[in-house]
Write an enzyme that holds these catalytic residues in place. Structure first.
Site, PDB file in Angstrom:
ATOM      1  CG  ASN A 142      -2.116   1.323   1.179  1.00 14.83           C
ATOM      2  OD1 ASN A 142      -2.692   1.595   0.179  1.00 14.83           O
ATOM      3  ND2 ASN A 142      -2.213   1.718   2.510  1.00 14.83           N
ATOM      4  CG  HIS A 178      -0.636   6.679   4.914  1.00 20.81           C
ATOM      5  ND1 HIS A 178      -1.599   6.194   4.922  1.00 20.81           N
ATOM      6  CD2 HIS A 178       0.165   7.039   5.563  1.00 20.81           C
ATOM      7  CE1 HIS A 178      -2.191   7.244   5.793  1.00 20.81           C
ATOM      8  NE2 HIS A 178      -1.092   7.697   6.492  1.00 20.81           N
ATOM      9  CB  SER A 181       5.396   5.347   4.254  1.00 19.42           C
ATOM     10  OG  SER A 181       5.844   6.697   5.056  1.00 19.42           O
ATOM     11  CG  ASP A 205      -2.545   3.879   7.199  1.00 20.29           C
ATOM     12  OD1 ASP A 205      -2.206   3.299   5.590  1.00 20.29           O
ATOM     13  OD2 ASP A 205      -2.921   4.310   7.175  1.00 20.29           O
TER      14      ASP A 205
END
Length: 321
Positions: free
Chosen positions: A109, A111, A138, A147
Site C-alpha cells: 500500500n 500512504h 510511504s 498503516d
C-alpha cells in the site's frame, strides 16, 4: 529476462497511482505486469482507464455484504487472474484479517505521510498543523493494523511556508507516482538479489541453537557448536569455487540421497564443486519463488547432522511431549 511478477491492483476511484503503475509496467525491463484492476465501485473512472489499456478489470459493489464475504469475492477474482501480488492504490476499504493473512508479504500500500507519522486520514493538514518541515509518502507492506506494516520506501516532500493541505497533496501525489512503481519493482525482484537472499538464509541459520557464522573461502558459512569446535552445516554460495548459481549448500545423508535429489529436480538441486564428493547438495535460491520453509527444513536437517548430541537429545525429548 526472468518471468514477470503478476500484479492485481485494487482501486476505489480515479486510480492515479494505478495509472503510474500501468505505465511503468510498459517498460520492457519492468519486472512486473498488471493482470487485473479490481474495484468496489462499478462506476469508478479508473476502471475505464484500465480497460482502455487492455487490462482485465473486475468490479463488484460492497454494499449489503459483510466485510469477510466481500473480501472473499475479491480474493477469488484476484486468484483467478493469476496475480501473485496485490497492490492497493486508493482502495478505500478496510480489509478483513482473513484477506490480509492470505496475502501476507504479498500486498503493498502507499500512504501519504512519512510513516509511522500520521496514520489514517487528513495527513497533509496534520503535518502542516504540527509545524513539520517535510511531509511525504510511504510504501509499506499491509498488515492487519491500519498503516502499520513494515515500511519499504519513503520520499520526503518539503512543506512550503504558504502551503495548505490541497497544494501539499498535489506535490505528494507526484512523489507517490515516482515512488510506488520503483518500490514495487524492487520488491518483486528481491528473490533474485543475492544480498537479500543471503539475509534470508542468515536469519534462518542463526535461529538454530548454538549456531554462529564464519566465513569460508570468501563466503558466509554457518557452524553448530562452539566457536572453537563447531562444525559447518551450511554455506552460502555465490561464485563459491566458481559456481554460477546463488544457492545454499547443505549436508545430505550421503551420495545416494544426493543423486536422488538431483534426478528428481535438477532445476532446484545440483552437485556442488569440491563439496559434492562429501555428499553435500546445492539448493538454488535465485530461480525465483523460493520456498523458504523448504530452505528452513534443509538448514535444520543439516544442522542436526553436526550439532552437539546434547542439543539433539534435548530436542528429541521435547518432541515426545
Amino acid at each position: 529476462m526472468a518471468e514477470k511478477a503478476k500484479i492485481a491492483i485494487l482501486i476505489s476511484g480515479r486510480g492515479s497511482n494505478m495509472a503510474a503503475l500501468i505505465y511503468a509496467a510498459k517498460s520492457h525491463d519492468c519486472p512486473y505486469e498488471i493482470v487485473l484492476v479490481a474495484c468496489n465501485d462499478c462506476d469508478a473512472s479508473g476502471l475505464k482507464l484500465a480497460e482502455a489499456e487492455a487490462i482485465t478489470t473486475f468490479a463488484h459493489s460492497h454494499k449489503s455484504m459483510s466485510r469477510e464475504d466481500y473480501d472473499d469475492v475479491m480474493h477469488d477474482a484476484i486468484t483467478r487472474s493469476g496475480a501473485e501480488y496485490v497492490v492497493l492504490a486508493g482502495y478505500m476499504r478496510i480489509l478483513s484479517d482473513g484477506f490480509v493473512r492470505k496475502w501476507a508479504n504479498h500486498m503493498l500500500n502507499i500512504h501519504p505521510s512519512l510513516l509511522p507519522k500520521y496514520k489514517g486520514l487528513d495527513t497533509y493538514q496534520r503535518a502542516i498543523d504540527a509545524g513539520d518541515k517535510v511531509a511525504g509518502c510511504s510504501v509499506h507492506l499491509v498488515t492487519a493494523e491500519l498503516d502499520d506494516g513494515p515500511v519499504l520506501a519513503q520520499t520526503e516532500v518539503a512543506i512550503l511556508p504558504d502551503d495548505n493541505a490541497e497544494r501539499l497533496a498535489r506535490r505528494i501525489l507526484i512523489a507517490e507516482h515516482q515512488l510506488y512503481p520503483a518500490t514495487l519493482a524492487k520488491y518483486v525482484s528481491r528473490e533474485a538479489d543475492p544480498d537479500w537472499i543471503l539475509e534470508q538464509v542468515r536469519e534462518r541459520a542463526l535461529a538454530l541453537a548454538e549456531t554462529h557464522e564464519r566465513e569460508s573461502f570468501g563466503s558466509p558459512g554457518w557452524r553448530a557448536g562452539s566457536e572453537k569446535t563447531g562444525k559447518y552445516f551450511a554455506y552460502f554460495t555465490q561464485k563459491l569455487h566458481g559456481e554460477a548459481s546463488v544457492g545454499l549448500l547443505v549436508k545430505t545423508s550421503g551420495l545416494d540421497e544426493q543423486a536422488a535429489l538431483v534426478d528428481a529436480d535438477p532445476e532446484l538441486y545440483y552437485i556442488p564443486k569440491f563439496f559434492g564428493k562429501s555428499g553435500w547438495i546445492a539448493v538454488r535460491l535465485n530461480i525465483g519463488r523460493t520456498d523458504w520453509d523448504h530452505v528452513s527444513d534443509w538448514l535444520y536437517k543439516s544442522w542436526r547432522m553436526v550439532a552437539p548430541k546434547r542439543l539433539t537429545k534435548m530436542i528429541d525429548i521435547a518432541d515426545q511431549f
